[in-house]
Motif scaffolding. Structure first.
Motif, mmCIF file in Angstrom:
data_model
loop_
_atom_site.group_PDB
_atom_site.id
_atom_site.type_symbol
_atom_site.label_atom_id
_atom_site.label_comp_id
_atom_site.label_asym_id
_atom_site.label_seq_id
_atom_site.Cartn_x
_atom_site.Cartn_y
_atom_site.Cartn_z
ATOM 1 N N VAL A 339 0.849 -1.184 0.000
ATOM 2 C CA VAL A 339 0.000 0.000 0.000
ATOM 3 C C VAL A 339 0.888 1.238 0.000
ATOM 4 O O VAL A 339 1.919 1.282 0.693
ATOM 5 C CB VAL A 339 -0.920 0.006 1.235
ATOM 6 N N TYR A 352 -5.067 6.158 -0.309
ATOM 7 C CA TYR A 352 -4.180 5.008 -0.377
ATOM 8 C C TYR A 352 -4.454 4.196 -1.644
ATOM 9 O O TYR A 352 -5.606 4.073 -2.081
ATOM 10 C CB TYR A 352 -4.367 4.114 0.849
ATOM 11 N N TYR A 353 -3.389 3.616 -2.176
ATOM 12 C CA TYR A 353 -3.487 2.777 -3.363
ATOM 13 C C TYR A 353 -2.684 1.508 -3.110
ATOM 14 O O TYR A 353 -1.833 1.456 -2.228
ATOM 15 C CB TYR A 353 -2.962 3.508 -4.597
ATOM 16 N N ILE A 354 -2.976 0.479 -3.907
ATOM 17 C CA ILE A 354 -2.289 -0.795 -3.712
ATOM 18 C C ILE A 354 -1.528 -1.185 -4.967
ATOM 19 O O ILE A 354 -2.031 -1.071 -6.087
ATOM 20 C CB ILE A 354 -3.286 -1.906 -3.311
ATOM 21 N N PRO A 388 -2.818 1.029 7.090
ATOM 22 C CA PRO A 388 -2.719 0.218 5.871
ATOM 23 C C PRO A 388 -1.699 -0.916 5.950
ATOM 24 O O PRO A 388 -1.486 -1.610 4.964
ATOM 25 C CB PRO A 388 -2.280 1.246 4.836
ATOM 26 N N TYR A 391 -2.305 -4.467 4.604
ATOM 27 C CA TYR A 391 -2.371 -4.718 3.171
ATOM 28 C C TYR A 391 -0.990 -4.972 2.558
ATOM 29 O O TYR A 391 -0.891 -5.219 1.359
ATOM 30 C CB TYR A 391 -3.024 -3.535 2.453
ATOM 31 N N ASN A 392 0.066 -4.897 3.347
ATOM 32 C CA ASN A 392 1.410 -5.154 2.851
ATOM 33 C C ASN A 392 1.748 -6.630 3.075
ATOM 34 O O ASN A 392 1.680 -7.124 4.205
ATOM 35 C CB ASN A 392 2.433 -4.280 3.573
#
Length: 614
Positions: A339, A352-354, A388, A391-392
């Motif tokens: 993220v 936030y973006y992935i 976030p 999400y990593n």
């Protein structure tokens, strides 16, 4: 109407010859506007009398086989609304060229064979050496549950005044015609947008091949247009392992991993469920459902096992699934998600973006068997972390074989000290006493005709902390109306979707069959509201059972309310003066929403407070 059907505006296609109609001129030259003007309602029963239904052909006919890549567009409409609409029709088609100019086309209508679970062939002939002519009305599938066939037709999609998408069939079209031009076959007479993205209604206004149900003439929901078939080299179907050697020693593990997955947007969560590891005498190793996201496939990947070190090595690139109709599958690979922040959203919050990708340098995935646990080596991530960070991840991924795209990663979580947790722990499949459940919430429907819910948490271990297999669990509900615990009976007449007979014990297998029974609540078609007979006046509780090899052990009953402190508001003989609702921050609300504290004041001045979820 049933299955995939929608509001039907016109009925079926005439299958007999239509006098005076030259398909190669009239049909090809029609404009879409003219088509819509000319279409009229037809009498489906009268049209069916002219039809000659052919049985669905599932065996490949004899002849020269050629493979074609399909290009074009197709819609799939369900319930009157487009659920896939205006998608590229990019599957493959096989064509068999037989004797006497006979031609057979496999899966002629994009998507229908996958949905109905049937690969089928329709017959045509080569005319003038320039065209393949396929009579309409042939079966492309048979659905035994309805004793009905899916019949090939021609038509277009319209939108009626109520906003429903519907099919209008064209009684003048009795054949589908493909023009032969070198290595391509082009379906003639179709029209519609070539690249609509579904953002406007016009994206779905195609005219071409469709299909309907033989028993009630309703539309199946499939429509295809702008079809071009281009000859291509066939793709060799990869090996997918469905069965393993019988002499393997198997170990069933309770899954304890984290996952970042793509499903209508990205999500991150801790996983559950099970997976199996099998070791063969020759040192081969197999893992079933290595990815939680794909456990419904029940397929295996193969590697090697080193008995001295406990190391299992699985080569990447193996297939967990394969779709023979579309010729792509899911491959087990190694990859990552991460993220990053880039600016702010419209409300000024961080945006936030992935990122996600494959690590193609990693060609092996390593697991370590250590006693009753199995570890995934080299993975990183923590599904329990705050956003976030959760999400990593680095770990196993599922990759679509036809493009560099992943839609899940799976990894080992870490504990509060940063220590890597096992990916799985061997399940306790011997008779054991289950740990106690917890009784969490009671939600009252507040309506005589509605339903109430009892929320609970089922155990995942036995009383000694060993993991258990939840599929061996069952539970009973107890109520206390001042005379002690009484087991509740779930009447079959109230739970007709799930139950054939009245039951007092709910098996785990009912959890997924309907919303009446779930893995954390169950419905009651009774209410505790004033004026109606209450389900309970003192307490409600749950007891679980764990049954293995015919031995059944029970937990204690977990009660929702502490009888000693009597915080339950349902006290016989009291009259309610008023009810107020507060959120968890203590702010009063007009109506309950989400997690709410319901405070009841009685006419004698006493009060009670309970948590409700709505």
């Amino acid at each position: 109407m049933k299955k995939l059907s929608v509001l039907l505006v016109a009925a079926v296609v005439a299958l007999g010859a239509s006098a005076g109609v030259n398909f190669k001129t009239t049909h090809v030259m029609k404009s879409n506007k003219a088509i819509n003007t000319e279409m009229t309602k037809v009498n489906p029963k009268a049209m069916k009398q002219q039809a000659t239904t052919l049985r669905v052909v599932t065996e490949q006919p004899e002849g020269e086989v050629k493979t074609y890549e399909r290009a074009g567009r197709y819609d799939y409409v369900s319930g009157g609304y487009l659920t896939v609409g205006a998608q590229p029709a990019k599957s493959r088609v096989e064509v068999v060229y037989g004797d006497n100019n006979q031609v057979w086309i496999k899966n002629i209508l994009c998507g229908a064979n996958t949905y109905f679970g049937t690969d089928s062939w329709v017959e045509g002939t080569i005319e003038d050496g320039m065209y393949i002519v396929v009579p309409l009305g042939q079966s492309v599938a048979y659905v035994a549950d309805y004793d009905a066939e899916i019949l090939l037709a021609w038509g277009n999609v319209t939108i009626n005044a109520d906003g429903y998408f519907a099919l209008v069939t064209d009684p003048d079209v009795t054949e589908a015609v493909y023009e032969i031009n070198g290595e391509t076959l082009t379906l003639l007479g179709t029209e519609g947008p070539a690249d609509g993205d579904g953002s406007v209604e016009e994206d779905y206004m195609g005219y071409g091949l469709t299909a309907y149900w033989s028993d009630d003439d309703s539309w199946t929901g499939f429509l295809e247009w702008n079809t071009v078939l281009t000859e291509a080299e066939p793709i060799v179907e990869p090996t997918v392992i469905y069965d393993i050697p019988e002499d393997c020693q198997t170990f069933l593990f309770s899954r304890n991993s984290g996952a970042v997955y793509q499903s209508w947007g990205w999500g991150a969560s801790a996983t559950d469920g099970k997976f199996t590891v099998a070791i063969a005498p020759n040192g081969d190793a197999y893992i079933q459902n290595p990815l939680w996201w794909y456990d419904s496939y029940n397929t295996w990947v193969k590697g090697t096992y080193d008995a001295e070190t406990g190391l299992i090595t699985i080569p990447t690139g193996q297939y967990l699934s394969w779709n023979s109709s579309y010729e792509y599958g899911i491959q087990l690979m190694w990859g990552f998600t991460e993220v990053y922040q880039d600016g702010e959203d419209e409300e000024g919050n961080p945006a936030y973006y992935i990122n996600y990708g494959l690590d193609e340098r990693t060609t092996e995935i390593n697991f370590l068997l250590d006693g009753n646990s199995i570890y995934l080596l080299g993975s990183e991530g923590n599904a329990y972390a705050e956003f976030p960070e959760n999400y990593n991840s680095v770990g196993m991924v599922g990759k679509w074989s036809d493009e560099e795209y992943i839609n899940c990663t799976e990894f080992s979580n870490v504990d509060e000290n940063g220590e890597v947790l096992p990916l799985g722990v061997i399940l306790n499949l011997v008779p054991a006493v289950p740990a106690d459940p917890t009784a969490d919430e009671w939600y009252d429907c507040g309506d005589e005709s509605g339903f109430s819910r009892f929320y609970f948490t089922l155990p995942t271990t036995d009383v000694d902390g060993n993991p258990i297999d939840r599929e061996f669990l069952s539970y009973s509900i107890f109520v206390d109306n001042g005379n002690g615990a009484e087991m509740f009976t779930f009447p079959a007449e109230d739970y007709s979707f799930d139950l054939a007979n009245d039951i007092t014990e709910v098996p785990f297998s009912l959890y997924s069959s309907a919303v009446d029974f779930n893995n954390y609540y169950c419905y009651f078609y009774r209410t505790n509201e004033e004026g109606f007979e209450p389900l309970f006046t003192e307490n409600i509780g749950i007891q679980v059972y764990y049954t293995v090899d015919g031995v059944k052990n029970a937990s204690n009953i977990a009660w929702l309310y502490d009888i000693d402190t009597n915080v339950n508001e349902l006290v016989a003989g009291k009259t309610v003066a008023n009810v107020r609702y507060f959120n968890v921050a203590g702010q009063e609300m007009a109506q309950p929403q989400g997690m709410t504290i319901k405070v009841t004041t009685y006419t004698d001045g006493t009060t009670s407070a309970v948590k409700v979820v709505k």
